[in-house]
Design a protein around this motif. Structure first.
Motif, short mmCIF file in Angstrom:
data_model
loop_
_atom_site.label_atom_id
_atom_site.label_comp_id
_atom_site.label_asym_id
_atom_site.label_seq_id
_atom_site.Cartn_x
_atom_site.Cartn_y
_atom_site.Cartn_z
N LYS A 31 23.53 33.63 0.01
CA LYS A 31 24.41 33.14 1.06
C LYS A 31 23.70 32.09 1.92
O LYS A 31 24.30 31.08 2.31
N GLN A 34 23.50 28.86 -0.02
CA GLN A 34 24.80 28.20 -0.03
C GLN A 34 25.09 27.53 1.31
O GLN A 34 25.62 26.42 1.37
N LYS A 35 24.74 28.24 2.39
CA LYS A 35 24.94 27.67 3.74
C LYS A 35 24.12 26.41 3.93
O LYS A 35 24.61 25.39 4.43
N HIS A 36 22.85 26.47 3.52
CA HIS A 36 21.96 25.31 3.65
C HIS A 36 22.45 24.16 2.79
O HIS A 36 22.43 23.00 3.22
N GLN A 37 22.89 24.47 1.56
CA GLN A 37 23.34 23.41 0.66
C GLN A 37 24.59 22.74 1.19
O GLN A 37 24.74 21.51 1.09
N ALA A 38 25.49 23.52 1.77
CA ALA A 38 26.70 22.95 2.35
C ALA A 38 26.36 22.02 3.51
O ALA A 38 26.95 20.94 3.65
N LEU A 39 25.39 22.44 4.33
CA LEU A 39 24.96 21.59 5.45
C LEU A 39 24.35 20.31 4.92
O LEU A 39 24.69 19.20 5.38
N SER A 41 24.73 18.78 2.12
CA SER A 41 25.72 17.92 1.47
C SER A 41 26.54 17.11 2.47
O SER A 41 27.09 16.06 2.13
N SER A 42 26.61 17.60 3.71
CA SER A 42 27.44 16.94 4.72
C SER A 42 26.67 15.90 5.55
O SER A 42 27.28 15.19 6.35
#
Length: 349
Positions: A31, A34-39, A41-42
């Protein structure tokens, strides 16, 4: 007989409980990733050449060196716990990090090794002092760092405002910060990054971005000012050094460094030439000519050879590359950004 533990559904074995904890930890780890990757990517990106993996990512006002570097910093913020005995070398890239790693390691461990068999003769300084964000990005775990004996010698390029709370609040850990004439930083970074590019990047492009504040872990002025102000507020916790001062009078500043680290040289050590021996061992001339630093590379730095960390080690080398107009423009920018801080750069030697 296997032990058992109580739970709402009844009783489970200790072995099963360990498996549940392990599974929960793995789920939590996934989790977090995934949180870090989403950040990541933005975030805004700026390329540094013809390789996307060299793109700088902007996070909380700073252009961080790469996606792995940001992952390491995010993991560090979430999980790293400083010890009161930790010693952390902080710097921007290409500001004398390799030299300071060698000096700090040798000063702290001077009672443990004889100079003829010293680890620096067979290991690159970057293998002796761990980069926090690099280690954490690769291992996604702090267990290896926890196993290090105290005092732990660590390094980071992380801006001061992005450090985890455990390092800056109510912690006895000490920081050594080294900075350098920004004109030399531009040139050294340009040479270093070009080693990774199939087509060398024009100096004019690298210079323009640097002046815009777009540089690894920059803007330069914001990174420097964060640690400078911390050194004024907490001088017992933060030692602020300039590369040019170390070059000008290494004897004075190596003694100052040892005192700050809590291991001042004794009079007997000074009389026996210990300070001069450490300066000689850690010098650019000595380290760059060692076989280990001529070509070898490691899995942790597979992109670079050890020799890539030893170009010239000079102060004022920028004069061979920057025009008078470029140098004046950057000097004006730095003066403008640091005008109310009390921090100035005097150059060259």
């Amino acid at each position: 007989m296997e032990k058992s533990l109580s739970c709402k559904e009844g009783r489970i074995s200790e072995t099963d409980n360990k498996e549940l904890v392990k599974e929960e930890n793995e789920q939590g780890k996934e989790k977090t990733k995934q949180k870090h990757q989403a950040l990541i990517s933005s975030l805004p990106k700026r390329e540094r050449g013809d390789m996307m993996q060299l793109a700088l990512l902007q996070y909380q006002g700073f252009w961080l060196g790469s996606e792995p570097a940001l992952k390491g910093i995010l993991f560090m913020q979430d999980h790293f716990k400083a010890r009161p005995t930790d010693i952390v070398l902080a710097s921007l890239p290409k500001c004398g990090t390799t030299w300071l790693k060698a000096l700090i390691f040798t000063i702290i461990n001077r009672a443990d090794y004889d100079f003829p068999t010293h680890p620096l003769l067979t290991a690159n300084p970057h293998d002796l002092v761990t980069f926090l964000e690099g280690y954490l990005a690769k291992h996604e775990s702090i267990s290896g760092l926890g196993a290090l004996p105290s005092p732990r010698l660590l390094a980071t390029h992380c801006p001061y405002t992005l450090l985890p709370n455990s390092m800056i609040n109510n912690s006895g850990c000490r920081f050594v910060y080294v900075c350098r004439d920004p004109k030399d930083v531009v040139i050294s970074t340009w040479h270093f990054v070009n080693k990774l590019l199939t087509k060398p990047r024009p100096l004019e492009d690298a210079f323009e971005q640097f002046c815009e504040g777009v540089s690894p872990f920059g803007p330069f002025w914001d990174h420097v000012i964060g640690y400078w102000r911390a050194s004024l507020e907490l001088p017992e916790k933060m030692l602020f050094l300039k590369y040019e001062d170390l070059k000008r009078d290494p004897f004075v500043h190596v003694k100052r460094l040892a005192e700050f680290l809590g291991q001042p040289f004794t009079q007997d050590e000074e009389n026996d030439g210990m300070v001069q021996e450490i300066i000689k061992l850690c010098s650019f001339e000595n380290l760059s000519n060692l076989e280990i630093n001529k070509s070898s590379s490691t899995a942790t730095r597979s992109r670079f050879k050890n020799s890539d960390f030893f170009r010239k080690g000079e102060a004022g080398d920028w004069e061979k590359y920057l025009t008078t107009e470029m140098a004046a423009a950057l000097d004006h920018k730095i003066k403008e950004k640091l005008h109310d801080s009390g921090l100035t750069f005097t150059m060259p030697l």
